[in-house]
Design an enzyme around this catalytic site. Structure first.
Site, short mmCIF file in Angstrom:
data_model
loop_
_atom_site.label_atom_id
_atom_site.label_comp_id
_atom_site.label_asym_id
_atom_site.label_seq_id
_atom_site.Cartn_x
_atom_site.Cartn_y
_atom_site.Cartn_z
N LYS A 157 58.64 69.74 63.55
CA LYS A 157 58.48 69.15 65.04
C LYS A 157 57.65 68.04 65.10
CE LYS A 157 59.03 73.91 67.35
NZ LYS A 157 58.07 75.05 67.77
N GLN A 176 52.78 78.01 68.96
CA GLN A 176 53.78 78.54 68.16
C GLN A 176 53.68 80.28 68.04
OE1 GLN A 176 56.32 76.69 66.32
NE2 GLN A 176 57.19 78.64 65.92
N ASP A 211 57.51 74.16 76.00
CA ASP A 211 58.48 75.19 75.61
C ASP A 211 59.31 75.74 76.82
OD1 ASP A 211 58.66 75.35 72.88
OD2 ASP A 211 56.89 76.63 72.48
#
Ligand code: NAP
Length: 295
Positions: A55, A99, A122
């Protein structure tokens, strides 16, 4: 006689998504706004480390600012919440991602809820999910958003089609099913959702025009479970042992690719299908956040 199947190439679609972001990024940069993405990684999970590195690399390549805050696996919920609070109030940070999965002593729901919904790139915050559900503009969970991009790029129409989604997780199956039932472009499908308590799943998959598998069980969907000319999107990423390979494993999807290939109209490969789309959609959400927060 069946034509050869169309291979839905996630790399091509991801490149197209990133290309389409370039004008917006240039506009932001011209106003001295650098879209900023901060990831928080707790612990040493090797797969999470790989994702986060990727990422960061891809964000930087596109001209975004990207950094990673690494926390020890023994950090506390309070420490993590304090960092999120700081990032929520940092004007240089437009997108925050934690994460997942977190070590088991964390309350993941509370962590997600602590993120400012305007920086929820997200798309996991209940406000993002709720807004998506009723068709309002929102951050959409990156993997299902990536699936829709693939279908759209290859002009696979969902309107009026019977789509069978296998899996009902909050990050893939549920938002996927919801998006496909929305009114309008990329939606208007009739959706069946199957999960681990669905008896005789083949009864449903054999009726599907489009199958979206997000299960996490290697090669669960086999040729006898599908009708001819179906479109298959395989979200699954599963490691299975392979002694012939130096690394000792290979990646396979939730679909038995070789067995279904002669019957399908189109299919995503694993790897190289949906997997590569997720980061592209995350970058897209970050640029969207930067525009909304700064322009
Ligand atoms: P998850 O949270 O474990 O959910 C799996 C879903 O599959 C659950 O709804 C479960 O049913 C259902 N299921 C399990 N076994 C089944 C069976 N035998 N028959 C029918 N349904 C079954 O997984 P996830 O996070 O959604 O991820 C699914 C897969 O996608 C994994 O392989 C993951 O690695 C991959 N993935 C890829 C990306 C990407 O491409 N970037 C992103 C996210 C996930 P219950 O609800 O009844 O338990």
């Amino acid at each position: 006689m069946q034509n050869s199947p169309l291979i839905l190439d996630g790399k091509v679609v991801a490149a197209d998504v990133k290309n389409r972001l370039k004008d917006d990024i240039a506009t932001l940069l011209s106003k001295n706004i650098v879209p900023g993405l901060t990831a928080i990684l707790v612990g040493e999970d090797p797969a999470s480390q790989v994702y986060v590195r990727s990422k960061e690399r891809q964000a930087k390549k596109l001209g975004l600012h990207s950094d990673v805050i690494r926390l020890d696996a023994h950090s506390t919920q309070a420490e993590l919440l304090a960092i999120i609070h700081q990032l929520n109030n940092d004007a240089k940070v437009h997108g925050i991602l934690v994460q997942l999965p977190l070590p088991s002593h964390f309350d993941e729901d509370a962590v997600i809820e602590a993120i400012n919904p305007e920086k929820d790139v997200d798309g996991f915050h209940p406000i993002s999910v709720g807004r998506m559900q009723i068709g309002l503009d929102s951050f959409i969970s990156c993997t299902p958003a990536g699936v829709l991009e693939i279908l759209d790029y290859y002009k696979i129409v969902t309107s009026g089609k019977h789509v069978v989604v296998i899996g009902r997780s909050n990050i893939v199956g549920k938002p996927m099913a919801n998006l496909l039932t929305r009114k309008g472009k990329r939606g208007d499908a009739t959706v069946t959702v199957c999960h681990s308590r669905t008896p005789n799943m083949a009864l449903f998959t054999r009726q599907a025009d489009i199958i979206i598998a997000a299960v996490g069980v290697p090669e669960l969907i086999t040729a006898d479970m599908i009708k001819d000319d179906v479109v298959i999107v395989d979200v699954g990423i599963n490691r299975v042992g392979d002694a012939k390979l130096e690394k000792g494993y290979k990646l396979v999807g939730d679909v038995d690719y070789q067995s279904v290939l002669p019957k399908v109209k189109a299919i995503t490969p694993v790897p190289g299908g949906v997997g590569v789309m997720t980061i592209a959609m995350l970058l897209s959400n970050t640029v969207k956040a930067a525009k909304k927060l700064s322009l």
